[in-house]
Design an enzyme around this catalytic site. Structure first.
Site, mmCIF file in Angstrom:
data_model
loop_
_atom_site.group_PDB
_atom_site.id
_atom_site.type_symbol
_atom_site.label_atom_id
_atom_site.label_comp_id
_atom_site.label_asym_id
_atom_site.label_seq_id
_atom_site.Cartn_x
_atom_site.Cartn_y
_atom_site.Cartn_z
ATOM 1 N N THR A 72 -26.008 -14.722 25.207
ATOM 2 C CA THR A 72 -25.591 -13.322 25.326
ATOM 3 C C THR A 72 -26.055 -12.534 24.105
ATOM 4 O O THR A 72 -26.633 -11.442 24.226
ATOM 5 C CB THR A 72 -24.057 -13.236 25.477
ATOM 6 O OG1 THR A 72 -23.689 -13.946 26.659
ATOM 7 C CG2 THR A 72 -23.578 -11.804 25.562
ATOM 8 N N GLN A 182 -31.736 -20.737 31.056
ATOM 9 C CA GLN A 182 -31.629 -21.807 32.052
ATOM 10 C C GLN A 182 -32.915 -22.620 32.176
ATOM 11 O O GLN A 182 -33.014 -23.495 33.031
ATOM 12 C CB GLN A 182 -31.250 -21.227 33.425
ATOM 13 C CG GLN A 182 -29.874 -20.609 33.458
ATOM 14 C CD GLN A 182 -28.741 -21.626 33.332
ATOM 15 O OE1 GLN A 182 -28.952 -22.841 33.410
ATOM 16 N NE2 GLN A 182 -27.528 -21.143 33.124
ATOM 17 N N SER A 204 -29.946 -20.681 24.785
ATOM 18 C CA SER A 204 -28.531 -20.914 24.486
ATOM 19 C C SER A 204 -28.302 -22.411 24.323
ATOM 20 O O SER A 204 -28.774 -23.207 25.147
ATOM 21 C CB SER A 204 -27.692 -20.391 25.648
ATOM 22 O OG SER A 204 -26.363 -20.844 25.538
ATOM 23 N N HIS A 206 -25.530 -24.331 24.594
ATOM 24 C CA HIS A 206 -24.621 -25.132 25.439
ATOM 25 C C HIS A 206 -25.156 -25.402 26.831
ATOM 26 O O HIS A 206 -24.534 -26.129 27.598
ATOM 27 C CB HIS A 206 -23.225 -24.493 25.492
ATOM 28 C CG HIS A 206 -23.093 -23.235 26.286
ATOM 29 N ND1 HIS A 206 -22.430 -23.204 27.486
ATOM 30 C CD2 HIS A 206 -23.507 -21.979 26.054
ATOM 31 C CE1 HIS A 206 -22.427 -21.959 27.954
ATOM 32 N NE2 HIS A 206 -23.077 -21.203 27.095
ATOM 33 N N THR A 242 -22.811 -15.409 8.023
ATOM 34 C CA THR A 242 -23.001 -16.777 7.538
ATOM 35 C C THR A 242 -23.446 -17.678 8.679
ATOM 36 O O THR A 242 -22.849 -17.654 9.752
ATOM 37 C CB THR A 242 -21.673 -17.301 6.931
ATOM 38 O OG1 THR A 242 -21.324 -16.430 5.867
ATOM 39 C CG2 THR A 242 -21.807 -18.729 6.431
ATOM 40 N N CYS A 331 -19.201 -16.655 34.771
ATOM 41 C CA CYS A 331 -18.516 -15.459 34.285
ATOM 42 C C CYS A 331 -17.947 -14.655 35.434
ATOM 43 O O CYS A 331 -17.178 -13.744 35.245
ATOM 44 C CB CYS A 331 -19.462 -14.585 33.463
ATOM 45 S SG CYS A 331 -21.095 -15.222 33.358
HETATM 46 N N1 PLP Z 1 -28.552 -15.917 30.371
HETATM 47 C C1 PLP Z 1 -28.435 -16.785 31.388
HETATM 48 C C2 PLP Z 1 -29.531 -16.898 32.379
HETATM 49 C C3 PLP Z 1 -27.281 -17.565 31.507
HETATM 50 O O1 PLP Z 1 -27.173 -18.425 32.519
HETATM 51 C C4 PLP Z 1 -26.244 -17.432 30.537
HETATM 52 C C5 PLP Z 1 -25.004 -18.196 30.672
HETATM 53 O O2 PLP Z 1 -24.611 -18.577 31.754
HETATM 54 C C6 PLP Z 1 -26.441 -16.522 29.494
HETATM 55 C C7 PLP Z 1 -27.601 -15.784 29.438
HETATM 56 C C8 PLP Z 1 -25.395 -16.347 28.435
HETATM 57 O O3 PLP Z 1 -25.448 -17.419 27.535
HETATM 58 P P1 PLP Z 1 -24.208 -17.753 26.587
HETATM 59 O O4 PLP Z 1 -23.174 -18.376 27.453
HETATM 60 O O5 PLP Z 1 -24.754 -18.701 25.571
HETATM 61 O O6 PLP Z 1 -23.760 -16.470 25.974
#
Ligand code: PLP
Length: 387
Positions: A72, A182, A204, A206, A242, A331
């Site tokens: 994000t 992804q 990202s 995770h 930081t 989400c």
């Molecule tokens: N972009 C895509 C395509 C995602 O699938 C996600 C999370 O599901 C994000 C951005 C957001 O990533 P984060 O959860 O690390 O903020």
């Protein structure tokens, strides 16, 4: 109860090796990477090492990476950072994005378009859920400053022709960003090769077995991004705050593991699991199909509809049987609206409401696939029989 986790596009667990790499940086080597003393230098060296690892995964140089708190933030930094760094000439800035982006891009683009000097075009995908080069060509204007098209969609797994789209954007004088959240760790990404025209790329942690709250934005050398977070001079003045040293170390370790894994048989095995699950479900369950079928897709994702079944009821019933999957993106869980991605594909409401996302990882086993196929088929049949 047996638990089968098939929601890896929402998040993935840390790999034990990633946790082991991070562990020293919580207590033993806890320094602030900006401090001059020994502890600080140790932390700085760990951050530098991780930066090299992520750079190797993406085919870029370490200096071109900004560590962030996740996908994000990377997406926000790409969009706001590029637009805010533009000199104000009195001319309007045009941005192009797509209707299938994650909300991190969509909402950033929409927030920018509320400014009097920003115009936004949102491209729609074709029936296969792909963004076509011709659609981008038609939307470009002389004042287009930035094009943002995701590499792999989080809901369908469909892979956009980003190399080609980026070339088209460049030919028109616009910068190109891709959300590769992804895609990273699932398919090879080479910013010095196929993606040489990509200027900014988000990842990202995770989604690739690193910790939640970690990520990075690639910013090609020479491209200016204004910071979104103001404060210190961290990350070459592009992201104040930081550094999350253990998290960054985890991201680096996960990047090293992903790079080795991508060169192994691993991706074929995940694809074989996904294909077997898909085929079994399609064979066992009538009135079922794949959203985005026929387009190139990431190895781990299937978005499948079971006509006359409410996806939410299916998810709840499956959760009670130990199977975790999702409808729409994480989400949006709890929302009754069908996902904006499926709606953008032109799916009618009943089919969108009957669609679930199944996303595997390299940790998914043969037994998981057997149990999931059998349980999903039986549950769909049961739900249909009582509806
Ligand atoms: N972009 C895509 C395509 C995602 O699938 C996600 C999370 O599901 C994000 C951005 C957001 O990533 P984060 O959860 O690390 O903020």
């Amino acid at each position: 109860m047996r638990r089968v986790y098939l929601d890896s596009n929402a998040t993935t667990p840390l790999l034990p090796e990633v946790l082991a790499a991070m562990q020293p940086y919580f207590i033993d080597t806890f320094g602030n990477a900006s401090s001059m003393h020994h502890s600080g230098q140790h932390a700085r060296a760990a951050v530098d090492h991780a930066r090299e690892s992520v750079a190797r995964l993406l085919g870029c140089t370490a200096n071109e990476l900004v560590f962030t708190s996740g996908g994000t933030e990377s997406d926000n930094l790409a969009l706001f950072g590029v637009i805010d760094a533009l000199p104000s000439t009195g001319e309007k800035h045009h941005i192009i994005t797509t209707a299938i982006e994650h909300n991190a891009v969509l909402q950033s683009a929409q927030a920018l378009s509320a400014r009097p000097d920003v115009e936004l075009t949102t491209l729609r995908p074709n029936a296969q859920s792909l963004i076509e080069p011709s659609a981008l060509e038609a939307a470009l204007r002389p004042n287009t400053r930035l094009v943002s098209v995701m590499l792999a969609n989080n809901e369908t797994g469909v892979i956009n022709p980003v190399g080609k789209l980026a070339r088209i954007a460049h030919a028109a004088g616009a910068l190109f960003h891709t959300d590769a959240v992804q895609a990273a760790g699932k398919l090879p990404i080479n910013l010095a090769g196929e993606f040489t025209n990509v200027d900014l790329l988000s990842i990202s942690g995770h989604k690739m077995h690193a910790p939640q709250g970690t990520g990075a934005l690639f910013v090609r050398k020479g491209i200016r991004v204004a910071p979104v977070l103001h404060g210190g001079t961290h990350e070459r003045q592009r992201r104040a705050g930081t550094e999350n040293v253990p998290g960054i170390v985890g991201l680096g370790a996960a990047a090293d593991i992903a790079r080795t894994w991508l060169a192994s048989e691993g991706p074929q095995q995940v694809a074989a699991h996904r294909d077997r699950l898909e085929q079994t479900l399609l064979n066992k369950i009538p009135n079922t199909g794949i959203n985005g079928a026929g387009a190139p897709r990431t190895i781990n994702t299937t978005n499948i509809y079971f006509n006359n079944v409410d996806a939410e009821a299916l998810l709840i019933a499956l959760d009670l049987k130990g199977i975790a999957l999702s409808a729409g993106s994480a989400c949006q869980s709890g929302a009754t609206e069908p996902s904006h991605v499926l709606t953008a594909l032109g799916l009618e409401w009943p089919r969108a409401r009957a669609s679930v996302r199944i996303s595997l990882s390299k940790l998914t086993t043969d037994e998981d696939i057997d149990y999931a196929a059998e349980t999903i088929a039986a549950t769909v049949e049961h739900l249909r029989s009582i509806s």
